[in-house]
Design a protein around this motif. Structure first.
Motif, PDB file in Angstrom:
ATOM      1  N   ASN A  93      27.455 -12.364  16.242  1.00 52.42           N
ATOM      2  CA  ASN A  93      28.288 -11.255  15.772  1.00 52.42           C
ATOM      3  C   ASN A  93      29.727 -11.715  15.592  1.00 52.42           C
ATOM      4  O   ASN A  93      30.360 -11.445  14.578  1.00 52.42           O
ATOM      5  CB  ASN A  93      28.229 -10.096  16.766  1.00 52.42           C
ATOM      6  CG  ASN A  93      28.926  -8.850  16.266  1.00 52.42           C
ATOM      7  OD1 ASN A  93      28.334  -8.030  15.582  1.00 52.42           O
ATOM      8  ND2 ASN A  93      30.207  -8.685  16.597  1.00 52.42           N
ATOM      9  N   GLY A  95      33.889 -12.000  16.734  1.00 47.90           N
ATOM     10  CA  GLY A  95      34.913 -11.010  17.040  1.00 47.90           C
ATOM     11  C   GLY A  95      35.077 -10.734  18.518  1.00 47.90           C
ATOM     12  O   GLY A  95      35.652  -9.724  18.897  1.00 47.90           O
ATOM     13  N   TYR A  97      32.638 -10.078  20.539  1.00 49.73           N
ATOM     14  CA  TYR A  97      31.567  -9.214  21.032  1.00 49.73           C
ATOM     15  C   TYR A  97      30.567  -9.998  21.864  1.00 49.73           C
ATOM     16  O   TYR A  97      30.187  -9.581  22.957  1.00 49.73           O
ATOM     17  CB  TYR A  97      30.864  -8.536  19.862  1.00 49.73           C
ATOM     18  CG  TYR A  97      29.729  -7.628  20.279  1.00 49.73           C
ATOM     19  CD1 TYR A  97      29.987  -6.417  20.896  1.00 49.73           C
ATOM     20  CD2 TYR A  97      28.403  -8.003  20.063  1.00 49.73           C
ATOM     21  CE1 TYR A  97      28.951  -5.588  21.291  1.00 49.73           C
ATOM     22  CE2 TYR A  97      27.367  -7.181  20.447  1.00 49.73           C
ATOM     23  CZ  TYR A  97      27.642  -5.982  21.058  1.00 49.73           C
ATOM     24  OH  TYR A  97      26.612  -5.155  21.456  1.00 49.73           O
ATOM     25  N   PHE A 117      31.265 -11.490  11.965  1.00 49.87           N
ATOM     26  CA  PHE A 117      32.619 -10.942  11.989  1.00 49.87           C
ATOM     27  C   PHE A 117      33.539 -11.695  11.040  1.00 49.87           C
ATOM     28  O   PHE A 117      34.398 -11.096  10.392  1.00 49.87           O
ATOM     29  CB  PHE A 117      33.187 -10.971  13.409  1.00 49.87           C
ATOM     30  CG  PHE A 117      34.449 -10.176  13.566  1.00 49.87           C
ATOM     31  CD1 PHE A 117      34.408  -8.802  13.726  1.00 49.87           C
ATOM     32  CD2 PHE A 117      35.693 -10.800  13.558  1.00 49.87           C
ATOM     33  CE1 PHE A 117      35.582  -8.060  13.865  1.00 49.87           C
ATOM     34  CE2 PHE A 117      36.868 -10.061  13.690  1.00 49.87           C
ATOM     35  CZ  PHE A 117      36.800  -8.690  13.843  1.00 49.87           C
ATOM     36  N   GLU A 121      35.681 -10.072   7.959  1.00 53.07           N
ATOM     37  CA  GLU A 121      37.103 -10.292   7.688  1.00 53.07           C
ATOM     38  C   GLU A 121      37.320 -10.808   6.267  1.00 53.07           C
ATOM     39  O   GLU A 121      38.252 -10.379   5.577  1.00 53.07           O
ATOM     40  CB  GLU A 121      37.677 -11.273   8.704  1.00 53.07           C
ATOM     41  CG  GLU A 121      37.789 -10.706  10.108  1.00 53.07           C
ATOM     42  CD  GLU A 121      38.540 -11.629  11.040  1.00 53.07           C
ATOM     43  OE1 GLU A 121      39.365 -11.127  11.821  1.00 53.07           O
ATOM     44  OE2 GLU A 121      38.304 -12.847  10.991  1.00 53.07           O
ATOM     45  N   ALA A 128      41.754  -9.740  12.866  1.00 51.87           N
ATOM     46  CA  ALA A 128      42.093  -9.298  14.222  1.00 51.87           C
ATOM     47  C   ALA A 128      43.287 -10.113  14.699  1.00 51.87           C
ATOM     48  O   ALA A 128      43.145 -11.185  15.275  1.00 51.87           O
ATOM     49  CB  ALA A 128      40.914  -9.488  15.162  1.00 51.87           C
ATOM     50  N   HIS A 135      42.705 -10.882  23.270  1.00 50.87           N
ATOM     51  CA  HIS A 135      41.280 -11.030  23.033  1.00 50.87           C
ATOM     52  C   HIS A 135      40.514 -10.914  24.343  1.00 50.87           C
ATOM     53  O   HIS A 135      39.489 -10.260  24.426  1.00 50.87           O
ATOM     54  CB  HIS A 135      40.989 -12.376  22.385  1.00 50.87           C
ATOM     55  CG  HIS A 135      39.572 -12.563  22.004  1.00 50.87           C
ATOM     56  ND1 HIS A 135      39.073 -12.178  20.794  1.00 50.87           N
ATOM     57  CD2 HIS A 135      38.516 -13.075  22.702  1.00 50.87           C
ATOM     58  CE1 HIS A 135      37.786 -12.457  20.736  1.00 50.87           C
ATOM     59  NE2 HIS A 135      37.435 -12.996  21.889  1.00 50.87           N
ATOM     60  N   HIS A 138      39.959  -7.551  25.399  1.00 53.47           N
ATOM     61  CA  HIS A 138      39.151  -6.778  24.449  1.00 53.47           C
ATOM     62  C   HIS A 138      39.994  -5.768  23.690  1.00 53.47           C
ATOM     63  O   HIS A 138      39.539  -4.686  23.343  1.00 53.47           O
ATOM     64  CB  HIS A 138      38.020  -6.068  25.203  1.00 53.47           C
ATOM     65  CG  HIS A 138      36.860  -5.718  24.327  1.00 53.47           C
ATOM     66  ND1 HIS A 138      36.067  -6.665  23.737  1.00 53.47           N
ATOM     67  CD2 HIS A 138      36.362  -4.524  23.929  1.00 53.47           C
ATOM     68  CE1 HIS A 138      35.123  -6.087  23.031  1.00 53.47           C
ATOM     69  NE2 HIS A 138      35.281  -4.783  23.126  1.00 53.47           N
ATOM     70  N   HIS A 140      41.297  -4.987  20.489  1.00 51.61           N
ATOM     71  CA  HIS A 140      41.201  -5.346  19.085  1.00 51.61           C
ATOM     72  C   HIS A 140      42.070  -4.487  18.173  1.00 51.61           C
ATOM     73  O   HIS A 140      42.064  -4.668  16.976  1.00 51.61           O
ATOM     74  CB  HIS A 140      39.742  -5.232  18.622  1.00 51.61           C
ATOM     75  CG  HIS A 140      38.867  -6.264  19.242  1.00 51.61           C
ATOM     76  ND1 HIS A 140      38.713  -7.522  18.731  1.00 51.61           N
ATOM     77  CD2 HIS A 140      38.114  -6.229  20.360  1.00 51.61           C
ATOM     78  CE1 HIS A 140      37.886  -8.223  19.489  1.00 51.61           C
ATOM     79  NE2 HIS A 140      37.519  -7.460  20.490  1.00 51.61           N
ATOM     80  N   GLU A 145      34.706  -4.448  16.302  1.00 52.37           N
ATOM     81  CA  GLU A 145      33.780  -5.577  16.173  1.00 52.37           C
ATOM     82  C   GLU A 145      32.314  -5.186  16.063  1.00 52.37           C
ATOM     83  O   GLU A 145      31.442  -6.050  15.912  1.00 52.37           O
ATOM     84  CB  GLU A 145      33.971  -6.546  17.355  1.00 52.37           C
ATOM     85  CG  GLU A 145      33.360  -6.098  18.670  1.00 52.37           C
ATOM     86  CD  GLU A 145      34.269  -5.203  19.482  1.00 52.37           C
ATOM     87  OE1 GLU A 145      34.110  -5.158  20.715  1.00 52.37           O
ATOM     88  OE2 GLU A 145      35.138  -4.531  18.890  1.00 52.37           O
TER      89      GLU A 145
END
Length: 317
Positions: A93, A95, A97, A117, A121, A128, A135, A138, A140, A145
């Motif tokens: 995934n 980002g 996640y 992800f 983008e 992001a 990060h 978390h 964002h 995400e």
């Protein structure tokens, strides 16, 4: 205690060392030690997408397949690291996640990878913009995400998987492209349901316990009225402030929203209380998950979720 803990870079440093050790001993290259083409996905969400493209030519392995598992806080085992290291192609995934997969990949070096992800983008032109510390927490900001609820990104991911598999297995390239096209056609079922919701219920106010279905609500042109302080706290595994809880409860008791979108995979006392408040107030509940329910593939799952959203809004009219 917080409902769940996110995987922080500092918290996974020790684990990363053990994963790196596994990576050094596992087989590298474009396939396993026997030359077999292997595809590994971080979760069964992307594993199902990859399997739809791979068809009968390749068996896809998903690291997280348990409905109760939380990819945000999942800590990879040495066997998980070995699967990723020995894979011909890795689907994740991204980002932040499924950070565990990114950590393994950082230890293994260059490997064919499809990061959904990153494709999101590229497709949307959004990024992001966050520091490593942000990060880790978390945070964002406006970038969500949970992009498997964004059908154009899922389509782009399937196409990227077909391209990568075609490179690794030229004899099957036409099959992979054909499977990706068939998958794109199936995804239209979800997009058509979202469009129908927008036509019938555009700008309808809704609430959700977490911003998981953000892109589904966006495609359906619904208005999320939940206080950001509430959803952000729940998403980050911390307790919302009393003011945020009170404001969310007020939305529901005053029937300022038509439905409540509820993540059944990660629940705590606060979210269960919000659900109970909705049930007492006659607000329909739309249940969502972060991984595939048992027995459903990606299209079946997303179609059912979108239809549940449509049915709930129809019943609340």
């Amino acid at each position: 205690m917080p409902r769940r803990s996110r995987v922080l870079r500092s918290a996974t440093a020790a684990v990363g060392l053990s994963l790196a050790a596994v990576a050094l001993t596992a087989c590298g290259g474009s396939g396993g030690s026997d030359g077999e083409l292997r595809v590994v996905a971080s979760t069964n969400v992307w594993g199902s997408v990859a399997q739809a493209v791979a068809g009968d030519r390749v068996q896809v392995t998903s690291i997280i397949s348990e409905p109760s598992a939380d990819p945000h806080s999942y800590e990879a085992s040495p066997s998980d690291a070995a699967k990723v290291t020995d894979a011909s192609l890795v689907i994740l995934n991204g980002g932040g996640y499924d950070q565990f997969a990114e950590n393994i990949l950082e230890s293994t070096g260059s490997k064919p990878t499809v990061n959904a992800f990153d494709l999101f983008e590229e497709r949307t032109g959004t990024h992001a913009a966050e520091s490593e510390g942000e990060h880790a927490d978390h945070a964002h900001g406006s970038v969500n995400e949970h992009i498997w609820y964004d059908m154009p990104t899922v389509d782009a991911t399937a196409s990227a998987i077909a391209e990568q598999l075609g490179t690794l297995d030229p004899d099957g390239a036409a099959t992979y492209r054909s499977n990706a096209e068939a998958f794109r056609t199936q995804l239209r079922q979800v997009s058509e349901t979202s469009a129908a919701i927008a036509a019938a219920h555009r700008d309808a106010p809704v609430a959700q316990t977490e911003p998981i279905a953000y892109y589904l609500l966006q495609a359906a042109e619904l208005k999320d009225r939940t206080p950001t302080d509430f959803t952000s706290a729940v998403e980050n595994g911390t307790d919302p402030s009393p003011a945020a809880i009170a404001a969310t409860r007020q939305l529901i008791t005053d029937r300022q929203v038509r439905i409540l979108v509820y993540n059944i995979q990660t629940q705590d006392k606060v979210t269960r209380n919000i659900r109970e408040t909705a049930e007492r107030s006659g607000i329909p509940i739309v249940e969502i998950t972060e991984t595939l329910p048992e027995g459903l593939d990606f299209v079946q799952w997303q179609t059912r979720t979108a239809q549940s959203l449509a049915d709930a809004l129809d019943s609340a009219s």
